[in-house]
Design a protein around this motif. Sequence first.
Motif, short mmCIF file in Angstrom:
data_model
loop_
_atom_site.label_atom_id
_atom_site.label_comp_id
_atom_site.label_asym_id
_atom_site.label_seq_id
_atom_site.Cartn_x
_atom_site.Cartn_y
_atom_site.Cartn_z
N GLN A 193 43.91 46.43 50.31
CA GLN A 193 43.23 47.14 49.23
C GLN A 193 42.53 46.19 48.27
O GLN A 193 41.43 46.48 47.79
N ARG A 194 43.16 45.07 48.02
CA ARG A 194 42.57 44.08 47.12
C ARG A 194 41.21 43.65 47.66
O ARG A 194 40.23 43.52 46.95
N ASP A 195 41.17 43.42 48.99
CA ASP A 195 39.92 42.96 49.61
C ASP A 195 38.88 44.07 49.64
O ASP A 195 37.69 43.80 49.52
N VAL A 196 39.34 45.30 49.80
CA VAL A 196 38.41 46.43 49.76
C VAL A 196 37.72 46.46 48.39
O VAL A 196 36.51 46.60 48.28
N ALA A 197 38.52 46.27 47.34
CA ALA A 197 37.98 46.28 45.98
C ALA A 197 36.95 45.17 45.80
O ALA A 197 35.84 45.39 45.32
N ARG A 198 37.32 43.97 46.23
CA ARG A 198 36.42 42.82 46.11
C ARG A 198 35.13 43.11 46.89
O ARG A 198 34.03 42.88 46.42
N HIS A 199 35.33 43.64 48.09
CA HIS A 199 34.19 43.87 48.97
C HIS A 199 33.22 44.89 48.40
O HIS A 199 32.02 44.76 48.51
N MET A 200 33.77 45.93 47.79
CA MET A 200 32.92 47.00 47.27
C MET A 200 32.47 46.71 45.84
O MET A 200 31.66 47.45 45.27
N GLY A 201 33.02 45.66 45.27
CA GLY A 201 32.67 45.32 43.90
C GLY A 201 33.16 46.33 42.88
O GLY A 201 32.49 46.61 41.90
N ILE A 202 34.32 46.91 43.14
CA ILE A 202 34.90 47.85 42.18
C ILE A 202 36.33 47.42 41.92
O ILE A 202 36.85 46.55 42.62
N CYS A 203 36.98 48.01 40.90
CA CYS A 203 38.33 47.56 40.60
C CYS A 203 39.34 48.25 41.53
O CYS A 203 39.05 49.29 42.12
N GLU A 204 40.51 47.64 41.63
CA GLU A 204 41.53 48.15 42.56
C GLU A 204 41.94 49.58 42.24
O GLU A 204 42.27 50.36 43.12
#
Lengths: 317, 194
Positions: B143-154
């Motif tokens: 999930q952390r990487d998804v957030a980073r990838h999409m440029g949104i917060c966790e």
Amino acid sequence: MKNSDAIEDEAAHWLVREERGLGLKERVSFEHWLAEETAHRVSYLRLKASWRKADQLSAIRESLPRTRPSLRRHLAILPKAAPLAALAACGLLLLTGSWNYFSAPRDLAVATAAGEHRSFALSDGTKIELNGNTSLQAKESGPGRVVTLDHGLAYFEVVHDEHHPFTVYAGNRKITDLGTKFSVYRKDDKVEVVVKEGRVRIDIVNSPVATPVFADRDNMVIAKADETLLAPKQSANATDNLTWRSGLLIFNDERLADVAKEFNKYNKKQILVAANAGDIKIGGSFRQDNIEGFKSLLEQGFDVRVKEDRGKIYVTK
Amino acid sequence: MAVETMSQESPDEWFVREVLPLEPMIVRFLRRNWRNEAEIDDLRQEAYVRIYESAVRERPAAAKPFMFQIVRNMLVDRHRKDKVIPIGSLTDLDDLDLTSEEASPERACAARQEILRLQDALDGLSDRCREAVILRKVYGMAQRDVARHMGICENTVEQHLAKGVRILAQCVHDRRGTLISQAKRYLKNARPAH
């Protein structure tokens, strides 16, 4: 009672947070929430079941439209270094060759003879069990823990450590632990993985863009060349596949030829089945070293002739 | 050996294995016997609670008749309370083929069908939500990487995923989504080529 919509919303958030990883305090309130009402529990179970099934979506990766720049970008950073790491690991193991049993972490090579059953632990507590006729090398001195399975069947109970990943290389497959217990069987280019607990990720080593397969508890993965089959297994069957650990072989209506092959993995004394008897279906459970018992059962229970000659058992119709 | 496995199984496992695959049948039964569509989800939830709690007390030998008896009793209770519809109008249990294999776990597990159903479910998600679910489930990102990838917060990722969890559940268990997408597919194919 709260309405189902509100409960489902709470359940969904708990599920997602649980996947992300719960802190101690969160874990307590989650357990509390679960125990509070049966409605909470059933809603959570229902969402979790389908969310787990959604792991099968990894199979559609190749069919996703290429017009998703962000996804494509992500693909590019997938571990291209994997095959290199494998090569490096093998090379180092060949160089080190012997090992010191008492220093930790250590690199070691272990092999078993037919019928032998051996288990040992790595310095981090990870348990590895080897079935007969198995050879593997374990290296835990590098940044990750790497096992290379040359051939045979091994079972792993991994102490999960996110910063110190545990991977098994078998043929052209790379199996990565995601917090789990699993077994890997390798014969030439055929690799079978049975997951008993948790999850593993399976990649094709020389093809970084190929779809990784995620296998869950009670999943079985059969891989050969570039094909990977993910079979949803009933829990009973997955247990059956792991019964070699208890020294039992369990068959369920299987061809005599296949059963003999299974026995031959564990025993010096080999069973040779004539073509005309190979299709006889048999079932039951046997101690894997009890070849005599199996032999006499065959004689009594089936319309076959069993003859022993110079350490080989011949079965004909 | 089968009996042994049964008794070791937790109520949770039993519920997931025996009850959830029957959800399409349960929901269809509820629809046929309840006028207010808006209450179907609540009824299903209540039915699950009753089924789970009964199973904790005593695990039934055969899940299907056990469950439908509970669902039926629940509807009878409700009707009695609401005084809406006379009890006699409940679809008779005999009308339901309780032995049919239609919703058996084996069938529900048919992997191909399941993947199609999941893909349908993806189609039904909003763009951002779909991207989060795809990164998480198809690419196996944390999930952390998804957030980073999409440029949104966790936190936002959590919102997206929670929504995805619910919509996927509807398609997988209840199969409500499939009819719609089947219709969409049909319309697409029926459209004249230019």
